[in-house]
Design a protein around this motif. Structure first.
Motif, PDB file in Angstrom:
ATOM      1  N   SER A 243       0.850  -0.949  -0.030  1.00  0.00           N
ATOM      2  CA  SER A 243      -0.060   0.093   0.037  1.00  0.00           C
ATOM      3  C   SER A 243       1.075   1.513  -0.484  1.00  0.00           C
ATOM      4  O   SER A 243       0.906   2.034  -0.738  1.00  0.00           O
ATOM      5  N   ALA A 244       1.860   1.426   0.926  1.00  0.00           N
ATOM      6  CA  ALA A 244       2.735   2.563   1.248  1.00  0.00           C
ATOM      7  C   ALA A 244       3.748   2.350  -0.806  1.00  0.00           C
ATOM      8  O   ALA A 244       3.903   3.767  -0.272  1.00  0.00           O
ATOM      9  N   LEU A 245       3.974   1.944  -1.248  1.00  0.00           N
ATOM     10  CA  LEU A 245       4.645   1.640  -2.241  1.00  0.00           C
ATOM     11  C   LEU A 245       3.480   1.852  -3.292  1.00  0.00           C
ATOM     12  O   LEU A 245       3.805   2.777  -4.175  1.00  0.00           O
ATOM     13  N   LEU A 246       1.902   1.378  -3.580  1.00  0.00           N
ATOM     14  CA  LEU A 246       1.585   2.367  -3.957  1.00  0.00           C
ATOM     15  C   LEU A 246       1.441   3.645  -4.502  1.00  0.00           C
ATOM     16  O   LEU A 246       1.157   4.600  -5.286  1.00  0.00           O
ATOM     17  N   GLY A 247       0.996   3.741  -3.001  1.00  0.00           N
ATOM     18  CA  GLY A 247       0.887   5.255  -2.834  1.00  0.00           C
ATOM     19  C   GLY A 247       2.471   6.101  -3.233  1.00  0.00           C
ATOM     20  O   GLY A 247       1.804   7.376  -3.701  1.00  0.00           O
ATOM     21  N   ALA A 248       3.670   5.656  -2.951  1.00  0.00           N
ATOM     22  CA  ALA A 248       4.586   6.389  -3.493  1.00  0.00           C
ATOM     23  C   ALA A 248       4.981   6.715  -4.872  1.00  0.00           C
ATOM     24  O   ALA A 248       5.841   7.199  -5.590  1.00  0.00           O
ATOM     25  N   GLU A 463      13.233  10.832  -4.383  1.00  0.00           N
ATOM     26  CA  GLU A 463      13.143  11.349  -6.070  1.00  0.00           C
ATOM     27  C   GLU A 463      11.442  12.305  -6.118  1.00  0.00           C
ATOM     28  O   GLU A 463      11.456  13.195  -7.042  1.00  0.00           O
ATOM     29  N   ARG A 464      11.429  12.054  -5.325  1.00  0.00           N
ATOM     30  CA  ARG A 464       9.894  13.310  -5.005  1.00  0.00           C
ATOM     31  C   ARG A 464       9.150  13.253  -6.386  1.00  0.00           C
ATOM     32  O   ARG A 464       8.753  13.736  -6.567  1.00  0.00           O
ATOM     33  N   ASN A 465       8.531  11.503  -6.473  1.00  0.00           N
ATOM     34  CA  ASN A 465       7.821  11.828  -6.950  1.00  0.00           C
ATOM     35  C   ASN A 465       6.613  12.403  -7.168  1.00  0.00           C
ATOM     36  O   ASN A 465       5.847  12.650  -6.034  1.00  0.00           O
TER      37      ASN A 465
END
Length: 534
Positions: A243-248, A463-465
């Motif tokens: 979930s965190a990866l999806l959000g980031a 990387e400030r996506n």
């Protein structure tokens, strides 16, 4: 300071997304396969008694949209499918969910597969743990098999929560009884093999699947009920990591070739808000983080401390990594280092968590608790205690050392990086150098660095996506030794340092996969999404 949206990107529902992707997602179905067009009339009406966050039962009538593939070229339809549940009546009162938030609830645990293929109603996403051996030296990706809460801490604190499923409150059901739309995606996982014995659910399969499912939802804007620009991702443990990866990583081009191979819908995979409970993430640095806090605690399995040479080496790695992050703590704390992280956790999280817990008890219960736990000083309505006393209070640690990249390749995370017919691989140079299974070579496999980049939200945050979530709900138990509290604290600090809205707390005396404030979460969803029931 927040990050602005540059030219070439557009804001969709508060999420900056790739312009061409969002434009395609908003178009009609002519640009995508017919199989990805959602039929809003293809549902079964279900009446069910569902408990809300407070445990009160309600009669809920909802439309259940049966499992359907979310990609045109699935390698496994059993797992690459999703279901949608839309409330229409709650306790006899009509509900208009046409503009409600969409709670995107994954049920992944231990990086294992999950499936909605047999679902006939909301909250039936199955986590598959069948056939998995008991964890070896490194433990498993999620901790307790089946995602069950670790509970049973030395403090005797409660675990789990209202309506717990797989040790976690069923967020899909809570969403529906709150009047929100629930989307439950299945996903491939690390244990899946084909007829030749090749693993096809290892990294990055799970995150690719969740991204594809989000694209499906956003592609079907106007067909799937709810506000598809207000998707709130949720997950626990390995599911929390995803979930965190999806959000980031919203709309990151790093995943494009995988999504194209799967036949994902031509739309954005950015989500508006992200909720994560006890995320098992930042895996390449997790061994050091784990030893930094739990290094001198005895293990549950042996009652002894781990090899202190190994533990100290990993703690040194953590100190170097933490210094390199250059993070500043929340609430103006200042730079976070391995030397002051204990003070930071105590002041910012652990003592406030204990204070909140004790303040909520009756005077009789609080007196009894403090009598049992004399290391806590209760004065002026505030709990204080020393770091070493806190570690003693938590007691034995769950995992041995290294906790995630085990020397003997026994950890679930080793399997997560398996390839072809190789079940498990090392993903850190330190564990490869100390391998006990006979693996040869001085360098990690050439694809490992790229896979780590695909699986770690910290890379995208660093990387400030621009297309990441801007609203974050992060929770962890203070007695959760399936991971290190610095993992979620670093995640929170990194996001806060970018100007994101971060709501991060620790549950006092709670173990792994617990959720003790589900009502607050439901309220948070409405607030950040700007939603009011009609």
């Amino acid at each position: 300071m927040g990050i602005g949206v540059t030219a070439g990107a557009v804001a969709v529902g508060g999420v900056a997304t790739n312009a061409s992707a969002s434009e395609r997602g908003a178009s009609d179905s002519s640009g995508a396969a017919d199989s990805l067009v959602f039929d809003p009339d293809d549902y079964t009406e279900v009446t069910e008694s569902i408990a809300d966050a407070a445990g009160d039962k309600h009669t809920v009538v909802y439309r259940f949209y049966k499992p359907r593939d979310y990609v045109t070229n699935p390698s496994d339809s059993t797992h690459q499918s999703l279901v949608v549940s839309v409330p229409v009546k709650i306790d006899g009162k009509a509900v208009d969910a046409s503009r409600a938030p969409v709670v995107f609830a994954n049920s992944v645990g231990a990086y294992m597969p999950s499936s909605v293929a047999k679902a006939t109603g909301v909250g039936q996403n199955e986590l598959e743990m069948t056939g998995m051996a008991a964890p070896g030296g490194g433990g498993s990706a999620s901790g307790a098999p089946g995602g069950a809460p670790a509970g049973g801490t030395s403090a005797g604190g409660p675990s789990g929560g209202t309506g717990a499923v797989n040790g976690m409150v069923n967020l899909a059901k809570l969403a529906v009884v709150a009047g929100y739309v629930a989307v439950e995606p299945g996903a491939r996982g690390r244990s899946l093999t084909d007829s030749s014995g090749a693993y096809y659910g290892t990294a990055p399969a799970a995150i690719v699947d969740l991204k594809a499912a989000v694209r499906y939802v956003r592609f079907n804007r106007g067909r799937i009920p709810g506000d598809t620009d207000r998707i709130v991702s949720t997950g626990t443990s390995a599911g929390g990591a995803l979930s965190a990866l999806l959000g980031a990583s919203g709309d990151s081009p790093l995943y494009d070739r995988y999504l194209e191979e799967a036949g994902a819908a031509p739309a954005s995979d950015a989500v508006f808000a992200t909720a994560t409970w006890c995320p098992i993430t930042d895996l390449e640095h997790a061994d050091g983080a784990y030893e930094w806090i739990w290094g001198t605690n005895a293990t549950q399995s042996t009652g002894k401390t781990v090899d202190q040479t190994v533990s100290k080496a990993l703690r040194t790695q953590f100190a170097e990594y933490q210094a390199g992050l250059r993070l500043r703590g929340l609430d103006g704390y200042g730079p976070l280092t391995a030397r002051n992280y204990d003070d930071y956790l105590l002041r910012t999280y652990f003592q406030p968590s204990a204070t909140k817990y004790l303040a909520a008890l009756s005077e009789t219960d609080r007196t009894a608790y403090l009598k049992k736990n004399t290391f806590i000083t209760w004065s002026g309505g505030r709990a204080t205690f020393a770091w070493d006393d806190f570690l003693t209070h938590v007691g034995a640690r769950k995992k041995t050392a290294p906790a995630f990249d085990a020397f003997d390749l026994s950890a679930g995370e080793n399997n997560e990086f398996g390839e072809d017919t190789t079940e498990a691989r090392h993903f850190t140079a330190y564990s490869l150098a100390n391998d006990t299974t006979g693996v040869t070579g001085k360098r990690l496999a050439s694809d490992i660095p790229g896979l780590l980049r695909l699986m770690n939200p910290m890379h995208h945050i660093e990387e400030r996506n621009r297309n990441r979530s801007r609203h974050w709900w992060i929770r962890l138990g203070t007695s959760d030794s399936d991971t290190s509290p610095t993992v979620s604290a670093n995640l929170a600090a990194a996001l806060d340092n970018l100007g994101d809205d971060v709501n991060h707390e620790y549950y006092w005396d709670q173990g792994h996969a617990t959720n003790v404030d589900p009502g607050d979460f439901i309220t948070w969803v409405a607030r950040v999404c700007g939603y009011r029931k009609r």
